[in-house]
Design a protein around this motif. Structure first.
Motif, PDB file in Angstrom:
ATOM      1  N   LEU A  53       0.863  -1.357   0.001  1.00 38.44           N
ATOM      2  CA  LEU A  53      -0.107  -0.135   0.045  1.00 38.44           C
ATOM      3  C   LEU A  53       0.936   1.225  -0.004  1.00 38.44           C
ATOM      4  O   LEU A  53       0.543   2.245  -0.439  1.00 38.44           O
ATOM      5  N   LEU A  54       2.093   1.056   0.568  1.00 38.89           N
ATOM      6  CA  LEU A  54       2.959   2.443   0.636  1.00 38.89           C
ATOM      7  C   LEU A  54       3.327   2.789  -0.757  1.00 38.89           C
ATOM      8  O   LEU A  54       3.517   3.926  -1.309  1.00 38.89           O
ATOM      9  N   GLY A  55       3.924   1.449  -1.304  1.00 44.46           N
ATOM     10  CA  GLY A  55       4.480   1.900  -2.908  1.00 44.46           C
ATOM     11  C   GLY A  55       3.277   2.173  -3.738  1.00 44.46           C
ATOM     12  O   GLY A  55       3.359   3.244  -4.513  1.00 44.46           O
ATOM     13  N   TRP A  56       2.005   1.491  -3.419  1.00 45.28           N
ATOM     14  CA  TRP A  56       0.665   1.872  -4.171  1.00 45.28           C
ATOM     15  C   TRP A  56       0.487   3.262  -4.177  1.00 45.28           C
ATOM     16  O   TRP A  56       0.246   3.836  -5.240  1.00 45.28           O
ATOM     17  N   ASP A  57       0.321   3.593  -2.950  1.00 46.28           N
ATOM     18  CA  ASP A  57      -0.044   5.229  -2.832  1.00 46.28           C
ATOM     19  C   ASP A  57       0.876   6.072  -3.231  1.00 46.28           C
ATOM     20  O   ASP A  57       0.621   7.257  -3.692  1.00 46.28           O
ATOM     21  N   GLY A  58       2.190   5.831  -3.122  1.00 45.53           N
ATOM     22  CA  GLY A  58       3.260   6.503  -3.462  1.00 45.53           C
ATOM     23  C   GLY A  58       3.366   6.657  -5.112  1.00 45.53           C
ATOM     24  O   GLY A  58       3.304   7.818  -5.617  1.00 45.53           O
ATOM     25  N   LEU A  59       2.965   5.691  -5.774  1.00 45.03           N
ATOM     26  CA  LEU A  59       2.696   5.832  -7.143  1.00 45.03           C
ATOM     27  C   LEU A  59       1.471   6.859  -7.626  1.00 45.03           C
ATOM     28  O   LEU A  59       1.788   7.714  -8.481  1.00 45.03           O
TER      29      LEU A  59
END
Length: 578
Positions: free
Chosen positions: A115-121
Motif C-alpha cells: 500500500l505504501l508503494g501503491w499510494d506513492g505511485l
C-alpha cells in the motif's frame, strides 16, 4: 546548467549500473531457484515490533532491473527533452520518487508495504500529470488520482481482512488458505484494485487523460511502472483467482478492454493518445492471459511490452518536440525523409507491438495467442483475442502511414531534424532491447522450448488477422476513411467507438452530474430557501417590520394619543349607558 546536466547523468549512471546488477542477480536466482526473504526490524518497543519484509526472487529482481533500465534511459532522454524547463531538478526528483515507489511495491510480500508503494505511485503520478499546471492537466490529474483512490480503498479493505489470519504477509497464506471465503474476498478486493491501476473497464478513462504529463513521464508510466502495477499484483495473487468465478469475470472485462482500446485507437488522431490506447489494449491482453491461468506468460509479455512501448513513447516525444508541440498525426507525414533515425526506431517499436517475427513482442504475443487457441475458450473470448490483434496491426499501420510515409503535411518552415543526440542515444538503448529483449527473456524464462501443436488454420490465424488488420489500417489512412466515416454512418456511433464507449464522459459528468444537480436544488430549497425564510432573512424581515411599525407610532404620537383618547371616551360612554 551544469548542475542540471549532472543530476540527469548521475541518475542515469546509477540506475543503469543498479539495473545490470539486479538483472545478473535475477538470472542467477532463476537458474539456481533461489529466493531471499528479508525481514528488517524497524522499531521494537516493549512487546511491539514493526518489521519490514522484502521478497527477492527471480521475478522481482528481473522486473526491477527492467524498470531501472527504462527509468535510466528516460531520465537521460529527459536531459534534452526537458532542457527548457527551469525546474528540471524537481522533475528528475519526482521521476526518481516514482521509481522508488515502484521498487517498494515490487519487492513487498506484505500488504502494508504494498500500500505504501501503491499510494506513492498514485501521489507522484498526480504531481507528474499536473506538471505543466494548466486546466487540462489539473482535470486529468484529478481524474487519475480519484480513479486510483478506488483501488487504494480496496487495498485498505484487504489489509483489514488480513487481520483474520494474524499477519499482513499474504505470501504465507496464498496456497494453504486459498479455499477459505475470507481469502476469496481478499482476492476480489485485490482484483478490483488491479483493475483501477491497470485501467480496465470501467476505470479506463484516466489512462488516455494522463497523457497531459510530459512525454518522458508517459514513456515511464505506460511501459513499466504505474499501469503495470495492477498486472504485477495479480501475478503475485494468481493462486487466489485461478479457476474461480473471479477469473471468468476478469477474462471478460480484460477482453472487452482490449477490444475497446483497439477500436478507439483507429478513430484517434492524437499521437500520444493512440499510443496510450495501444497500452490499454496490451494491458487487456496481459490481464486476459492472466485470468486464463498463465501468470508466467503475462509476466513475460509485461517485460517485452515495457521495452518497445517505452521506445514508442520516446520516438513520439522526439517527433512532437520537433513538430513544435503539435500532436495531430494529420499534420505529420514523410518523417522518414526528415527524421530517418527516429522513424526507424518508431518502425521497430511499431513492428514489435504488432508481433513481427523475431522482435521483442513476437515471442510473448505469439505464444499468448497460441495458448489461447489451445485453451478451452468460448467463442466470444476467442473472437476478442484475435480481432483485437487485428485492430492492433490496423492502428499501427494507420499511424505509420500518417506519420512516416504519407504526404508531407507540416508547415513550410518546419524545424524537423535528427540532431537531438542525447534523445537519440536514449532511444538507441531501447532500440537494441526491442530487437533482442524478447528472445533473450524467452530463453531465460522458458529454457525448455514450448511446442504448441495446432491445426494449420489456427496456427496461421494470428498471422492472417495481423496482415488483414494491417492492410485495412493502411487503406483507411490512405483514403481518409476515418475522417469520412462520419458522413457514412450515424455520428453518434462514431463518437461511441472513438471515445472509449463514452467512458470519459461517464467517469466525469456521469458521476458528478446527478449529485451536483441534487446539491444545487438542495441549496436553493434549503440553504437559500426555507432556512432563509425561517432563519436569518425571516427574522430580519420580522424585526424590520416591527421596527417600522414602532417608528410609525413614534413619528405620529399626537394623532395616536388623540385617537386613543376618543376611543377611551367612547368606551366610558357605552359603559355608563349600560
Amino acid at each position: 546548467m551544469l548542475w542540471n546536466l549532472s543530476i540527469c547523468f548521475i541518475s542515469f549512471v546509477f540506475l543503469m549500473m543498479t539495473s545490470v546488477s539486479l538483472f545478473t542477480l535475477g538470472v542467477l536466482s532463476l537458474i539456481k531457484e533461489f529466493t531471499l526473504f528479508l525481514e528488517w526490524e524497524v522499531l521494537s518497543l516493549q512487546s511491539t515490533s514493526i518489521v519490514m519484509t522484502f521478497l527477492f526472487d527471480w521475478m522481482s529482481l528481473i522486473f526491477m532491473s527492467f524498470v531501472l533500465l527504462i527509468s535510466s534511459l528516460v531520465i537521460y532522454y529527459s536531459e534534452e527533452y526537458m532542457s527548457g524547463d527551469y525546474n528540471i531538478n524537481r522533475f528528475i526528483l519526482l521521476v526518481l520518487m516514482f521509481v522508488m515507489s515502484m521498487m517498494l511495491l515490487i519487492i513487498s510480500p506484505n500488504l502494508i508495504s504494498i500500500l505504501l508503494g501503491w499510494d506513492g505511485l498514485g501521489l507522484v503520478s498526480y504531481c507528474l500529470v499536473i506538471y505543466y499546471q494548466n486546466v487540462k492537466s489539473y482535470n486529468a490529474g484529478m481524474l487519475t488520482a480519484l480513479s486510483n483512490r478506488i483501488g487504494d480503498v480496496a487495498l485498505l479493505l484487504a489489509i483489514a481482512w488480513m487481520l483474520n489470519f494474524g499477519s499482513f504477509n499474504y505470501i504465507y497464506y496464498l496456497e494453504c488458505m486459498k479455499t477459505s471465503w475470507e481469502m476469496s474476498f481478499i482476492g476480489c478486493l485485490v482484483v478490483l484494485a488491479a483493475m483501477t491501476k491497470s485501467a480496465q473497464i470501467p476505470f479506463s478513462a484516466w489512462l488516455p487523460a494522463a497523457m497531459a504529463a510530459p512525454t518522458p513521464v508517459s514513456a515511464l508510466v505506460h511501459s513499466s511502472t504505474l499501469v503495470t502495477a495492477g498486472v504485477y499484483l495479480l501475478i503475485r495473487f494468481n493462486a487466489l483467482i485461478s479457476n474461480t468465478g473471479i477469473s471468468s469475470f476478469l477474462l471478460l472485462v480484460a477482453g472487452l478492454t482490449m477490444f475497446m482500446a483497439g477500436l478507439g485507437a483507429n478513430f484517434e488522431f492524437d499521437l500520444k493518445k493512440i499510443i496510450a490506447l495501444s497500452t490499454l489494449s496490451q494491458l487487456g491482453l496481459m490481464m486476459s492471459i492472466l485470468a486464463m491461468g498463465f501468470p508466467k506468460l503475462a509476466y513475460f509479455h509485461l517485460l517485452t511490452h515495457a521495452l518497445f512501448k517505452a521506445l514508442l513513447f520516446m520516438c513520439a516525444g522526439a517527433v512532437i518536440h520537433n513538430m513544435k508541440d503539435s500532436q495531430d498525426v494529420r499534420n505529420m507525414g514523410s518523417l522518414t525523409n526528415q527524421m530517418p533515425y527516429t522513424a526507424a526506431c518508431l518502425n521497430v517499436a511499431n513492428l514489435a507491438l504488432c508481433g513481427m517475427p523475431f522482435l521483442a513482442g513476437f515471442y510473448s504475443k505469439d505464444l499468448i495467442l497460441e495458448m489461447a487457441s489451445l485453451s478451452n475458450l468460448n467463442m466470444f473470448s476467442f473472437f476478442l483475442f484475435f480481432f483485437s490483434t487485428g485492430l492492433t496491426m490496423c492502428y499501427s499501420l494507420r499511424l505509420v502511414y500518417y506519420g512516416l510515409i504519407g504526404e508531407f503535411n507540416p508547415s513550410v518552415c518546419h524545424p524537423m531534424n535528427d540532431e537531438g543526440h542525447i534523445m537519440l542515444r536514449g532511444m538507441s538503448g531501447l532500440l537494441l532491447m526491442s530487437v533482442i529483449g524478447g528472445s533473450m527473456m524467452s530463453w531465460l524464462l522458458f529454457p525448455t522450448p514450448v511446442m504448441v501443436c495446432l491445426p494449420l488454420g489456427l496456427k496461421t490465424l494470428a498471422l492472417t488477422v495481423s496482415l488483414s488488420g494491417g492492410w485495412l489500417g493502411y487503406e483507411m489512412a490512405k483514403f481518409g476513411i476515418g475522417e469520412k466515416v462520419k458522413s457514412l454512418f450515424n455520428y453518434k456511433k462514431v463518437v461511441f467507438m472513438g471515445s472509449m464507449w463514452f467512458m470519459p464522459f461517464l467517469s466525469t459528468y456521469g458521476v458528478t452530474n446527478t449529485p451536483l444537480t441534487y446539491g444545487i436544488n438542495l441549496v436553493k430549497s434549503m440553504d437559500q430557501g426555507w432556512s432563509e425564510k425561517f432563519g436569518g432573512q425571516g427574522i430580519y424581515e420580522n424585526l424590520q417590520n416591527s421596527s417600522m411599525l414602532s417608528q410609525w407610532f413614534q413619528n405620529n404620537d399626537l394623532k395616536v394619543y388623540l385617537t386613543t383618547f376618543i376611543f377611551w371616551i367612547m368606551i366610558l360612554f357605552l359603559f355608563s349607558l349600560a
